[in-house]
Design a protein around this motif. Structure first.
Motif: not given
Length: 410
Positions: A59-80, A254-258
Motif C-alpha cells: 500500500a502507498k507509503n514511504s519506501g523505507i517503511e514498506i521495506l522494513l515492514g515486509s523484509l524486517n518484520g517491523e512497524g504497525d500492521f500494514p495496509d492491504f 504506480n500509475k495503473r493500480t492503488v
C-alpha cells in the motif's frame, strides 16, 4: 598507608565533591551509552533484512517503511492491497497478462495474520521458498511446506528458542489489523517444517498458506471491516524481476493500480545513508559528552589540588615518593571512573526502553533486534581512561611545585 587507602580516604572525606563528580560523569556515561546502543540497534536492520526479492509492492507509503515492514518484520500492521492485483501480476509472470513487458520472473504473496508469542505469522505459498535462478532457495532443515489447512513452517530460531519440533501444535493469536483492539479466539497450527538458518528475519518468522491466512480473517471479521476488497487481500507482494524491467513495472504498479512498488537495493541504499548520517552525528555528540565529563573531572581535581598543596607537600616531606603520590591520584581516577560507570550503566538500563518507545520506527521493534547493556562497554573503557588522565593532571602540576615553598604556608 597504601596509595589505594589514601585514595579511598580522600574521596570519602570530600563527599560532596565526590558526589558531583560521580553524578556528572555517570550522566555522560549514560548519554553516550544510549547513543551507542541506539546506533548498534539501528544497524541491526541491515544485517537481518530478509533476502528474497528485487522489489516489494505494498500500500502507498514511504519506501523505507514498506521495506522494513515486509523484509524486517517491523512497524504497525500494514495496509492491504487487493489479491486480484497479485493474481494479475502472476499472469504477467507466466506471460499471460496484458503488460508482458513488466519483466516479472516471480511474484510471492505475503499476508500477516497472527502472532506466536511475539513472532509474526505470514501467509504465503511455496514460491516464497523456491526462488528463480540465480537466487538461492530457502531450504528446510526438517519437514515440508505447510500446504494443508492448520499447518505452519517455523524459522530456525523459534524452533531452538521455544523448543518446538515437527508435529507439535502451537497456539497462535490472530493479528488482523492495527485498528482492531478486541481479542480474537486463539487457534492451533501443526508444525510441518523447520527452515534452515538464514541469519535474517526469516529465522524469527512463521509461514502458513495464504488460504489459511484469509480463512482466519473470514472467521473473525466481517468483510466490510477488512477492506473494500473483502477477504481477498494481501499486505505485500515480493517480486523478482528481469534486469532492465524497472520502468515498465513501476509504470504498471504506480500509475495503473492503488499500490506502490519499491526496489529493495534502492531503499537499502537510502537506509544506509540515513544510518551513516546518524552514525557521524552520534559519534560527534558522544565524543563531546565524554570530553565534557573529562573536563568536569579535571576541573574538580585541579580545584581540589589547590586546597591539597600543603597536604601533598607534607606527604613528600615525611617520605612519600612521587611514584606513590602518582599511584594515589591514579587510584582516585580509577575509583571515580568505575563508580561513575556503574551508576551510568544503571541510568542507561532504566532510560533505554523509554528512549526506544519515544523514537518509535526510528529503532527496530522486532524480537530479534535486541540491545544489551554490555554494548556500552567501549564507553566505560573510554570513561575510566579519561578519569585516570584527568586525575593525573594534578600530579603533573605538583611536579612543578617547590615543596619547601608550599610548607612555608603552614
Amino acid at each position: 598507608m597504601t596509595p589505594l587507602r589514601l585514595a579511598i580516604l580522600n574521596l570519602t572525606r570530600r563527599k560532596l565533591t565526590t558526589f558531583f563528580a560521580v553524578l556528572s560523569i555517570s550522566i555522560s556515561v549514560a548519554s553516550s551509552g544510549l547513543l551507542l546502543r541506539s546506533y548498534i540497534l539501528s544497524n541491526s536492520r541491515l544485517a537481518t533484512l530478509g533476502k528474497g526479492c528485487d522489489a516489494v509492492v505494498g500500500a502507498k507509503n514511504s519506501g523505507i517503511e514498506i521495506l522494513l515492514g515486509s523484509l524486517n518484520g517491523e512497524g504497525d500492521f500494514p495496509d492491504f492491497v487487493p489479491y486480484a492485483l497479485f493474481e494479475s501480476l502472476r499472469k504477467e509472470q507466466h506471460g499471460e497478462g496484458v503488460y508482458v513487458s513488466s519483466g516479472i520472473k516471480s511474484v510471492i504473496p505475503f499476508l500477516y495474520f497472527g502472532k506466536f508469542k511475539n513472532y509474526r505469522v505470514i501467509g504465503t505459498d511455496e514460491s516464497f521458498f523456491k526462488r528463480p535462478q540465480p537466487a538461492p532457495d530457502l531450504d528446510f532443515a526438517q519437514g515440508t511446506w505447510a500446504a494443508n489447512p492448520d499447518e505452519v513452517v517455523i524459522g530456525s530460531y523459534i524452533a531452538d528458542k521455544e523448543n518446538v519440533r515437527i508435529g507439535d501444535y502451537i497456539t497462535v493469536s490472530p493479528w488482523l489489523g492495527k485498528s482492531e483492539e478486541r481479542k480474537f479466539p486463539e487457534f492451533k497450527l501443526k508444525v510441518t517444517g523447520i527452515l534452515d538458518r538464514t541469519k535474517t528475519v526469516w529465522d524469527y518468522s512463521l509461514f502458513s498458506n495464504v488460504k489459511q491466512a484469509q480463512d482466519i480473517y473470514r472467521q473473525n471479521l466481517d468483510s466490510a471491516k477488512i477492506s473494500i476488497w473483502g477477504y481477498n487481500v494481501l499486505n505485500y507482494f515480493l517480486i523478482y524481476t528481469d534486469f532492465g524491467s524497472r520502468k515498465p513495472l513501476t509504470d504498471l504498479i504506480n500509475k495503473r493500480t492503488v499500490a506502490q512498488v519499491i526496489y529493495v537495493n534502492e531503499e537499502i541504499s537510502k537506509l544506509e545513508g540515513l544510518l551513516s548520517s546518524g552514525k557521524n552525528l552520534g559519534l560527534f555528540i558522544t565524543l563531546m559528552i565524554i570530553l565534557l565529563g573529562g573536563l568536569v573531572v579535571s576541573v574538580l581535581m585541579i580545584t581540589r589540588f589547590d586546597a591539597m598543596k600543603i597536604q601533598l607537600a607534607v606527604l613528600r616531606a615525611i617520605g612519600y615518593k612521587k611514584g606513590e603520590i602518582a599511584k594515589w591520584l591514579l587510584w582516585e581516577g580509577i575509583l571515580l571512573g568505575v563508580t561513575s560507570c556503574l551508576a551510568g550503566a544503571l541510568f542507561d538500563m532504566m532510560l533505554f526502553p523509554a528512549l526506544k518507545g519515544a523514537i518509535g520506527m526510528g529503532l527496530p521493534e522486532t524480537v530479534f533486534a535486541s540491545s544489551t547493556i554490555f554494548q556500552s562497554i567501549p564507553i566505560w573503557i573510554i570513561t575510566i581512561a579519561a578519569t585516570c588522565i584527568a586525575a593525573y593532571i594534578p600530579f603533573v602540576i605538583f611536579n612543578t611545585l617547590n615543596v619547601h615553598d608550599s610548607l612555608r604556608g603552614l
